[in-house]
Design an enzyme around this catalytic site. Sequence first.
Site, short mmCIF file in Angstrom:
data_model
loop_
_atom_site.label_atom_id
_atom_site.label_comp_id
_atom_site.label_asym_id
_atom_site.label_seq_id
_atom_site.Cartn_x
_atom_site.Cartn_y
_atom_site.Cartn_z
CE LYS A 13 -1.97 0.28 3.99
NZ LYS A 13 -1.23 1.35 4.68
NE ARG A 88 -4.02 0.35 9.76
CZ ARG A 88 -2.96 0.85 9.11
NH1 ARG A 88 -2.95 2.12 8.78
NH2 ARG A 88 -1.95 0.08 8.80
NE ARG A 127 7.38 -3.43 6.52
CZ ARG A 127 6.15 -2.94 6.51
NH1 ARG A 127 5.63 -2.48 5.40
NH2 ARG A 127 5.42 -2.94 7.61
NE ARG A 129 7.26 -0.37 9.94
CZ ARG A 129 6.14 -0.14 9.28
NH1 ARG A 129 6.16 0.38 8.08
NH2 ARG A 129 4.97 -0.44 9.83
NE ARG A 140 1.57 -3.87 11.75
CZ ARG A 140 2.54 -3.73 10.86
NH1 ARG A 140 3.60 -4.48 10.94
NH2 ARG A 140 2.43 -2.85 9.91
P1 ADP Z 1 1.44 -0.79 7.20
O1 ADP Z 1 1.58 -0.02 5.93
O2 ADP Z 1 2.61 -1.62 7.54
O3 ADP Z 1 0.15 -1.51 7.31
P2 ADP Z 1 1.22 1.80 8.48
O4 ADP Z 1 2.55 2.40 8.21
O5 ADP Z 1 0.08 2.27 7.67
O6 ADP Z 1 1.37 0.22 8.40
O7 ADP Z 1 0.84 2.00 10.03
C1 ADP Z 1 1.69 1.56 11.06
C2 ADP Z 1 0.94 1.53 12.38
O8 ADP Z 1 0.41 2.83 12.70
C3 ADP Z 1 -0.28 0.62 12.43
O9 ADP Z 1 0.05 -0.71 12.72
C4 ADP Z 1 -1.14 1.28 13.55
O10 ADP Z 1 -0.67 0.93 14.83
C5 ADP Z 1 -0.87 2.75 13.34
N1 ADP Z 1 -1.89 3.36 12.46
C6 ADP Z 1 -1.69 3.86 11.21
N2 ADP Z 1 -2.83 4.34 10.69
C7 ADP Z 1 -3.80 4.12 11.61
C8 ADP Z 1 -5.21 4.35 11.66
N3 ADP Z 1 -5.87 4.92 10.63
N4 ADP Z 1 -5.88 4.00 12.79
C9 ADP Z 1 -5.24 3.44 13.81
N5 ADP Z 1 -3.94 3.17 13.83
C10 ADP Z 1 -3.21 3.50 12.75
#
Ligand code: ADP
Length: 195
Positions: A13, A88, A127, A129, A140
């Site tokens: 994404k 989300r 990855r 991280r 997750r």
């Molecule tokens: P990935 O692309 O690996 O799915 P993101 O970089 O989008 O992850 O987000 C990393 C973390 O930030 C998530 O696991 C969550 O804890 C938090 N986060 C990001 N966006 C949201 C959201 N819209 N609502 C709640 N938590 C969020």
Amino acid sequence: MHIVFLGAPGSGKGTQAQRLKDHLQIAHLSTGEMLRHAEEEGTKLGHEAARFMHAGQLVPDEVVVGIIFDRLMAKDCERGCLLDGFPRTVPQAEALDGMLAERRTPLDMVVALDVPESLLEERLLSRGRADDDPGTIRERFRQYHDLTQPLLDYYQAKGILRRVNAKGTPDEVFDRISRVIEYAGNPQFAGKSQS
Ligand code: ADP
């Protein structure tokens, strides 16, 4: 033009959103990046968010809604934006609908990246991280399944959901995304998908 990008952790994404934003020349709002940035800066919000992020949990709705609300009101979002990682949860999607309705700028499209779960896990583990250890990854996925996946039905019912097969190279996936957007008749994108 407002586009939401939906995809499980590891679906690519972030990579695809970055590319699309360069093509469409619109603002790119990534809540994950904003929260990680707040953590690096050591702000109160960053500390609070980090606890959830490192546990593989979603940050509370009111926190992310607050951050996104501020960004959406900024000047660079007037022409639209690409929302990456937000909404989300269904309450976040409802909050977004409210914000956009107030500005009379509807959500044009939701692009959902489809990838088999086995491949997602593989990608995340490679990855490396800080929030990518196996236990956190499992949590997750659970959160994605319970809280984020219902958004597919939410947007399907509104008739704006476009699902894209996200298995393949980044170029192949981007090509599919561009075709979906072009097909929706976005004039900003016309002729740009070949580069
Ligand atoms: P990935 O692309 O690996 O799915 P993101 O970089 O989008 O992850 O987000 C990393 C973390 O930030 C998530 O696991 C969550 O804890 C938090 N986060 C990001 N966006 C949201 C959201 N819209 N609502 C709640 N938590 C969020």
